[in-house]
Design an enzyme around this catalytic site. Structure first.
Site, PDB file in Angstrom:
ATOM      1  N   HIS A  10      18.780  37.095  -1.305  1.00 30.26           N
ATOM      2  CA  HIS A  10      18.436  35.701  -0.969  1.00 30.26           C
ATOM      3  C   HIS A  10      17.921  35.570   0.478  1.00 30.26           C
ATOM      4  CE1 HIS A  10      20.346  34.923  -4.826  1.00 30.26           C
ATOM      5  NE2 HIS A  10      21.248  35.790  -4.427  1.00 30.26           N
ATOM      6  N   GLU A 142      27.685  43.304  -6.301  1.00 30.60           N
ATOM      7  CA  GLU A 142      28.206  41.937  -6.176  1.00 30.60           C
ATOM      8  C   GLU A 142      29.574  42.096  -5.527  1.00 30.60           C
ATOM      9  OE1 GLU A 142      26.640  39.194  -6.948  1.00 30.60           O
ATOM     10  OE2 GLU A 142      25.250  39.565  -8.611  1.00 30.60           O
TER      11      GLU A 142
HETATM   12 ZN   LIG Z   1      22.735  36.852  -5.354  1.00 34.80          ZN
END
Ligand SMILES: [Zn+2]
Length: 254
Positions: A10, A142
């Site tokens: 991001h 993650e």
């Molecule tokens: Zn992400």
């Protein structure tokens, strides 16, 4: 010389997942820069999709990694879910990629070994664009769920542990022994001033000699610092180099 391309998820107009007062883009960038620092201290040539808060398309990230000629690609993200009880760490590779699966296992295993996690969700495969479009072994981690309070605490307070674990995962995969470092950052300080202009002057002088100094304010003083190392001996080498050029260099920790 191994080349690793790190992709902080991001950025810019895309904050990624939000939760517990955190933005995914900030956590991803912070951990990614720490990983890059550790890898660089192990002789790895590190490339980044971003080192600041900017927006990049997914395909652009992969193209940069391919052009960089990376041996390994790792994308760093935080998870999120509408049910805030969801938590834990998981690492992805592209379906059918054996090397990607090995890389993701190495990263996942090292995060579990670090203890900086709540639940081991294991390794998985997914058709993520950055994994599909990169032409080297690739993994996407993650780190934890930004939407879970327990995981968010890890994302805030254990970034160094996570960075060391991800770095170990990459280094293990590359067959490079981990030499420590990472929890403490060593910088070389070459001056501390009460007047900002004096610090800026010294910083400019150092820039003119090819260094990349920063000016930080600590306790009302403007301090000029060069370099950021996770292995002390590397900071010492730079300090000695600066001393030889007549600077009053000392090592400080941050
Ligand atoms: Zn992400």
């Amino acid at each position: 010389m191994a080349k690793v391309f790190l992709d902080a998820g991001h950025g810019g107009k895309d904050p990624g997942a939000l939760g517990n007062g955190l933005q995914e883009k900030d956590i991803a960038l912070s951990v990614t820069l720490k990983v890059g620092n550790i890898l660089a201290n192990h002789g790895v040539t590190v490339g980044y999709s971003r080192t600041t808060d900017i927006f990049l398309e997914l395909a652009d990230r992969a193209t940069r990694a391919n052009n960089f000629g990376a041996n390994v690609f790792v994308s760093v993200h935080c998870n999120a879910f509408s049910d805030t009880s969801a938590k834990g760490v998981e690492t992805y590779s592209y379906p059918g990629s054996t090397t990607g699966a090995n890389l993701s296992k190495s990263i996942q295993n090292n995060i579990i070994a670090s203890g900086a996690y709540t639940v081991n969700r294991g390794t998985k495969t997914a058709d993520f664009a950055v994994l599909r479009l990169t032409n080297m072994p690739a993994a996407l981690v993650e780190l934890a769920f930004i939407t879970n309070a327990q995981d968010a605490a890890i994302l805030i307070s254990r970034q160094n542990d996570l960075a060391v674990a991800v770095s170990k995962g990459i280094l293990n995969y590359l067959g490079i022994p981990y030499q420590g470092g990472g929890s403490t950052i060593y910088r070389v300080q070459v001056g501390a001033f009460s007047v900002k202009a004096n610090a800026d002057n010294l910083a400019n002088e150092l820039r003119g000699k090819g260094y990349s100094p920063i000016v930080v304010t600590v306790g009302g003083l403007y301090k000029v610092q060069v370099g950021a190392f996770s292995i002390r001996s590397n900071a010492e080498a730079l300090a000695n180099e600066l001393k030889a050029k007549g600077y009053d260099a000392m090592i400080v920790t941050a």
